[in-house]
Design an enzyme around this catalytic site. Structure first.
Site, PDB file in Angstrom:
ATOM      1  CG  ASN A 149      -1.881   1.153   1.269  1.00 17.65           C
ATOM      2  OD1 ASN A 149      -1.819   2.067   0.444  1.00 17.65           O
ATOM      3  ND2 ASN A 149      -2.774   1.145   2.228  1.00 17.65           N
TER       4      ASN A 149
ATOM      5  NE  ARG B 212      -6.212   1.646  -0.278  1.00 17.73           N
ATOM      6  CZ  ARG B 212      -6.242   2.823   0.324  1.00 17.73           C
ATOM      7  NH1 ARG B 212      -5.138   3.359   0.784  1.00 17.73           N
ATOM      8  NH2 ARG B 212      -7.369   3.476   0.446  1.00 17.73           N
TER       9      ARG B 212
ATOM     10  CG  HIS C 193     -12.896   3.407   2.771  1.00 16.19           C
ATOM     11  ND1 HIS C 193     -13.642   4.420   3.355  1.00 16.19           N
ATOM     12  CD2 HIS C 193     -11.610   3.771   2.937  1.00 16.19           C
ATOM     13  CE1 HIS C 193     -12.843   5.344   3.852  1.00 16.19           C
ATOM     14  NE2 HIS C 193     -11.595   4.975   3.612  1.00 16.19           N
TER      15      HIS C 193
ATOM     16  NE  ARG D 247     -10.317  12.611   2.949  1.00 13.41           N
ATOM     17  CZ  ARG D 247     -10.116  11.304   2.829  1.00 13.41           C
ATOM     18  NH1 ARG D 247     -11.135  10.463   2.912  1.00 13.41           N
ATOM     19  NH2 ARG D 247      -8.910  10.831   2.628  1.00 13.41           N
TER      20      ARG D 247
ATOM     21  CD  GLU E  91      -9.036  -1.162   4.028  1.00 11.49           C
ATOM     22  OE1 GLU E  91      -9.284  -0.562   2.977  1.00 11.49           O
ATOM     23  OE2 GLU E  91      -8.651  -0.592   5.080  1.00 11.49           O
TER      24      GLU E  91
END
Length: 403
Positions: free
Chosen positions: A12, A96, A185, A246, A389
């Protein structure tokens, strides 16, 4: 791929970091995990933990110039544990990749054409895809003979129907600039929705699940029979829930107002909405533990930030209940979802008429395994399911290269 190759290295790659895990897909075990951070700085740090040995983390600090140097350092650490990248047991490297657009709806073996398409998507993922590309190029250079697989954050959401994925703007303009809702996601939503079905003792095709991935970045999804039919993030990861930094959903005209009245340029507005909004914008903290501590001490700003966060979460639970028609489970996951019992309790409070409730004692339990936190009488199961993940990426990668 050799006959006994069952290991997958998951990478990742961020703009200044590389997270990695080496897994053996013969039994799903982790052999090593690690992180390289602050790449390009004098204070770079590599932390490597061999899980197949003594489990003691080894750290090194000092300048690591770029991603190539970072991956070479990772390779050296793995080699020291007898897990080198040259091992015949290594089946593939899984990457990823945040944005796959509409073209990539499944894990994909990376060749020059695939890499070129990922580069074409940089304008809609300028913060993420460039770093993913750098990691891919570096890994391909280190092992050009090894299958490299891209697993896309957006792929799980490509099953959304057009009425959920389209924005209500001019179609020609939207198509010309690939403006639509993609969602993110996806590996987490896929993994957690399947685990939720398993927790209920059912096949994913039989279960409707609302997945709440609540971390510093946060997103919700409505999953019907194993397929995503709606999700809260959109063209970018900015849309949807209130997040750590955010804003999530706002009136689009806020952007015009900030430009015309406040005199802010595009970059300043971008930074405001992505890095200086959400919880940190509301109360100065984006750590839910610190926010809860402040609330307990009577801090009104922290309390308001928490209430705004929960209000948005409830709206999405209600909206996705309407979208799905029947909900079998609500699953909380990721850092906040897995660890913040007050968030789970507040998000479900008052939803008893929708069949949802949380048992206070079950909710207070901390565990690493998937678990139900709803009382037996609740019509809708409420669950806490730790996401994984990296395992999802490794499974998808191995399934593709071993097919």
């Amino acid at each position: 791929m050799t006959a006994n190759a069952s290991r997958v290295l998951v990478l990742n790659s961020g703009s200044s970091s590389v997270k990695y895990q080496l897994l053996d897909m013969a039994d799903g075990s982790r052999l090593a995990v690690g992180l390289v951070e602050r790449i390009g700085e004098a204070t770079s740090r590599l932390a490597h933990t061999p899980l197949s040995g003594d489990g003691v983390t080894r750290e090194q600090e000092g300048p690591i110039a770029d991603h190539e140097a970072a991956l070479k350092a990772v390779a050296a650490e793995l080699q020291a544990d007898g897990l080198g990248l040259d091992s015949p047991q290594l089946a593939a490297i899984g990457h990823r990749v945040v944005h796959g657009g509409l073209k990539f709806s499944a894990p994909t073996v990376i060749d020059d054409a695939v890499l070129q398409e990922i580069e074409r998507l940089v304008p809609v993922a300028p913060l993420h895809n460039p770093a993913n590309i750098t990691g891919i190029r570096t890994a391909r250079a280190l092992r050009p003979d090894l299958p490299q697989v891209a697993v896309f954050d957006t792929a799980f959401h490509t099953t959304m129907p057009e009425h959920a994925a389209r924005y209500a703007i001019d179609v020609a303009t939207a198509d010309a600039h690939r403006i639509r809702r993609y969602g993110f996601h996806g590996t987490s939503h896929a993994y957690v929705s399947r685990r939720a079905a398993a927790l209920l003792g059912k096949d994913p095709s039989e279960v409707n699940v609302i997945v709440l991935h609540l971390g510093n970045g946060a997103s919700a999804s409505a999953v019907a029979g194993g397929r995503c039919v709606d999700t809260s993030m959109g063209l970018t990861p900015l849309e949807g829930l209130v997040m750590g930094t955010r804003s999530g959903d706002i009136d689009p005209a806020v952007v015009f107002h900030l430009k015309r009245v406040a005199g802010m340029d595009t970059d300043a507005i971008d930074e405001l909405l992505n890095k200086k909004s959400g919880l940190v914008g509301l109360c100065g903290d984006n750590d839910m533990r610190e926010i809860r501590r402040r609330i307990d001490e009577g801090d009104e700003r922290a309390a308001l930030a928490f209430d705004i966060y929960i209000h948005r979460l409830k709206k999405y639970i209600g909206a996705y209940t309407a979208v799905l028609g029947r909900v079998d489970a609500v699953a909380f996951t990721a850092g906040v979802g897995e660890n913040a019992a007050p968030v789970r309790a507040a998000a479900i409070a008052g939803l008893e008429e929708m069949g949802m409730a949380v048992d206070a004692d079950l909710n207070a339990v901390r565990a690493d395994e998937p678990r139900l936190i709803s009382p037996e009488y609740a019509r809708v199961a409420v669950a806490v399911i730790p996401t994984d993940e990296e395992l999802e990426i490794a499974q998808q990668t191995y399934a593709l290269v071993s097919a």
